[in-house]
Structure formats: C-alpha cells, structure tokens
Design an enzyme around this catalytic site. Sequence first.
Site, mmCIF file in Angstrom:
data_model
loop_
_atom_site.group_PDB
_atom_site.id
_atom_site.type_symbol
_atom_site.label_atom_id
_atom_site.label_comp_id
_atom_site.label_asym_id
_atom_site.label_seq_id
_atom_site.Cartn_x
_atom_site.Cartn_y
_atom_site.Cartn_z
ATOM 1 N N GLN A 75 59.868 6.382 31.404
ATOM 2 C CA GLN A 75 60.224 6.068 30.018
ATOM 3 C C GLN A 75 61.460 5.180 30.012
ATOM 4 O O GLN A 75 62.467 5.561 30.611
ATOM 5 C CB GLN A 75 60.464 7.355 29.217
ATOM 6 C CG GLN A 75 59.186 8.152 29.031
ATOM 7 C CD GLN A 75 59.300 9.315 28.052
ATOM 8 O OE1 GLN A 75 58.301 9.772 27.535
ATOM 9 N NE2 GLN A 75 60.500 9.793 27.805
ATOM 10 N N HIS A 107 58.151 7.899 22.697
ATOM 11 C CA HIS A 107 58.611 9.297 22.689
ATOM 12 C C HIS A 107 59.500 9.540 21.457
ATOM 13 O O HIS A 107 60.716 9.413 21.503
ATOM 14 C CB HIS A 107 59.390 9.589 23.974
ATOM 15 C CG HIS A 107 59.600 11.045 24.219
ATOM 16 N ND1 HIS A 107 60.130 11.535 25.387
ATOM 17 C CD2 HIS A 107 59.342 12.143 23.454
ATOM 18 C CE1 HIS A 107 60.199 12.853 25.332
ATOM 19 N NE2 HIS A 107 59.735 13.238 24.163
ATOM 20 N N ARG A 147 55.469 16.623 28.840
ATOM 21 C CA ARG A 147 55.913 15.626 29.810
ATOM 22 C C ARG A 147 54.682 14.943 30.398
ATOM 23 O O ARG A 147 53.678 15.585 30.692
ATOM 24 C CB ARG A 147 56.761 16.261 30.922
ATOM 25 C CG ARG A 147 58.149 16.723 30.456
ATOM 26 C CD ARG A 147 59.012 15.570 29.994
ATOM 27 N NE ARG A 147 60.351 15.979 29.572
ATOM 28 C CZ ARG A 147 60.709 16.217 28.318
ATOM 29 N NH1 ARG A 147 59.788 16.118 27.351
ATOM 30 N NH2 ARG A 147 61.930 16.550 28.016
ATOM 31 N N ASN A 183 65.042 20.516 18.087
ATOM 32 C CA ASN A 183 63.934 19.671 17.628
ATOM 33 C C ASN A 183 62.572 20.252 17.989
ATOM 34 O O ASN A 183 61.571 19.539 18.007
ATOM 35 C CB ASN A 183 64.080 18.242 18.158
ATOM 36 C CG ASN A 183 64.236 18.182 19.672
ATOM 37 O OD1 ASN A 183 64.225 19.202 20.358
ATOM 38 N ND2 ASN A 183 64.387 16.983 20.197
#
Length: 389
Positions: free
Chosen positions: A314, A333, A285, A147
């Site tokens: 998260q 995210h 991050r 990805n």
Amino acid sequence: MAKVLCVLYDDPTGGFPTTYARDDVPHIDRYPDGQSAPTPLGADFTPGHLLGSVSGELGLRAFLESRGHTLVVTSDKEGDGSVFDRELPDSDVVISQPFWPAYLTAERIAAARNLKLAITAGIGSDHVDLDAAIAHDVAVAEVTFSNSISVAEHVVMSILALVRNYLPSHRIAREGGWNIADCVERSYDLEGMHVGTVGAGRIGQAVLRRLAPFDVKLHYTDRHRLPADIETQLGLVFHESAADMVPHCDVVTVNAPLHPETEGLFDADLLSTMKRGAYLINTARARIVDRDAVRQALESGRLAGYAGDVWYPQPAPADHPWRTMPHHGMTPHISGSTLSAQARYAAGTREILEAWLDGKPIRDEYLIVSGGALAGAGAHSYAVNEKTD
C-alpha cells in the site's frame, strides 16, 4: 525533548479542504463493549475535519511544539532516500496509519537507534515487525476500537454493492443508459443467504450485528469462541476453522488480523471449496488472500464478486491485477478513515502521546507491545515470535 515522525497520506488533489460537506459529526462517548472513546487532556482540531493527511497532521503540531518537541510530517515513506528513512534514525516516536503504512521492518527498527514508541493512528499494527519491536524494547500502541465500526459499515456496504450489482448499475445510469436487464442479470437479494465472518472480534461482531436484521443465516470462525449468549442472541453457527465454514456460505467476510495462521489463508485450494457464485469481502489485510487466486476465481466464476479496501503493498501500484479483474468492488484503503473515525483516532493518538511523554501508563487496550513483550490487545491477538510483516 522528543522527535515525533508522522507518516500520513497526501492531501486531496484539489488542495486541503476549506469547507466540508457537513458541519459536524456525532460525538461518540463509548463503544459497544463499554470501552470509553479517547479522552485526551486537550485537542487542537475540529472533529469532522481532514486530519489524516499531511496538512491535517492529526492535530498534533501545536500540542507537541508547545512542549518543545519536534514534529516531522511526511507522506514520502518508500524508496531510496525517502523522507521517512532519512528522519527515522533519530526519531523517538513513529506514527502512521494502516491506510498509508510506514512499514517498520526489522531492518528499519534496528537502524532507528532512538525509537521508543510506534503508534498506529487507527487499528492494525501488522506494518510493524512485532518480533523486532520486542527485541529492541520498542513499545507499540494503536487506537483500539476507534474505527472498528467504520470498517464494519464498509463491509456491509460492500456486501450489498456486490450482491445487488450496484456498481455496474450506477455506471449505466451515469453513462446515460437504461437497460434494466444489464443491471439485474447479476443482482440478488441478500435475504436468506448464509453469511460468515473469519474473525469475530470488534469488527467481526459489529458486522454480524448489522447483518442480523437482513434475515440472513450467520456463521463465524475465530480463535476465541464467543460467549453462548451472544451466539444465541444473533443465531450464530460456530465453525472450528475457515475451511469448515466457507463451503456453507454465500458471502464470506474477512475480519481477522494478519499473522502466520491467516497469511495466505484464502489460497486457490480454499477458494475452490466455496460455493460457486459466492462473494468474498476483505477489509482486513490483503495478504490473508492469495492475490492471483482471487483474480482467477473471479475470472472462472467460482467467485461472483470480491470487494474490500486492503492491498499489498500500500499504496498499490497502478498495474496491480486487482484494479482490472472482473466483478470487483475495490477501493483504496479508506474503510477506517472516514472523517468521523479520524476525530477518534487523532484524539486517541494524542492520548497515547500525552501518557508516554508524561511517563504515565498507556491504556492497556491500546497496547500491542510493551516492556519487551506482547501486551494488552496484542497479547489477545498475537503470539510470541509470530511475524506479522
């Protein structure tokens, strides 16, 4: 037989999809560096379908259960008595995604007496304590490059959204307004700006290549300098450090892994050296930047905008200060979890499982930790005894 514990995000609030906006997604055979896309022996899912949520199960249930293995899928990963903590002690394999990370701390790894393999369905394994994984001989693998382009596209989208003041202008249109001045008072052209990336690996290079046609001046810093022919081709200016680079840039994008060299890198001191009115994009991050320093830089006008999709922890709590800070373009995210990307990282997860269950080598480019040491991509990106989370 193995027990596989898979931690995925919740299904859509309206229920798991029965139809999709598109009938297919393009098939990718190879990535820009020549690496082949995942090549599992089989696949029990339809590319373009939602695979990363609990009902999607990464398309793994039929495969694992046909071999007699156990698959447990949950989104409940934090808090006393979570399903993750209850199921972890006798699990052989843990799978999770950066978008909904199952934080494999040193304490959890010590308690997971059967754990042999931790797989990131996607890229970025900083939710795993790599030192503890090495100490307990737990292999760590991720679906490298699956990805990366998805994230790079999100970066470019975020840059344009901030620089062109897209989000406030769209809100005005939705709310029935038409005041042009309100829309354009913070809108600029990207053309001619200086854009720099902290990190020039797969994602960082993809961002640079996608920005080059915008006629911008490109800068980068990385612990590994790029070959001279790539610098010449893209017209790149190399800087030894982020501190050297950011004062020259109108836009800075962070595309580096989280480790001691990058944790807290963008603190108040570094932000104060950026151009007044610069933009900062972070899809890497959240802990690479100082949470409160970013908010204060936006409020003071040092930063004209901040965007990205990474938070800490998260999922982010409802009262996280980034939700209400001015001039931001934050999303949950999502940058690496498009339906297109899910087809690749689900296939790569199965490829890794097939190899491990059959006692065959896992692709070197997928490995982060193996045999009690950093390996593959991990050896390139991390150093021994670097604590990642």
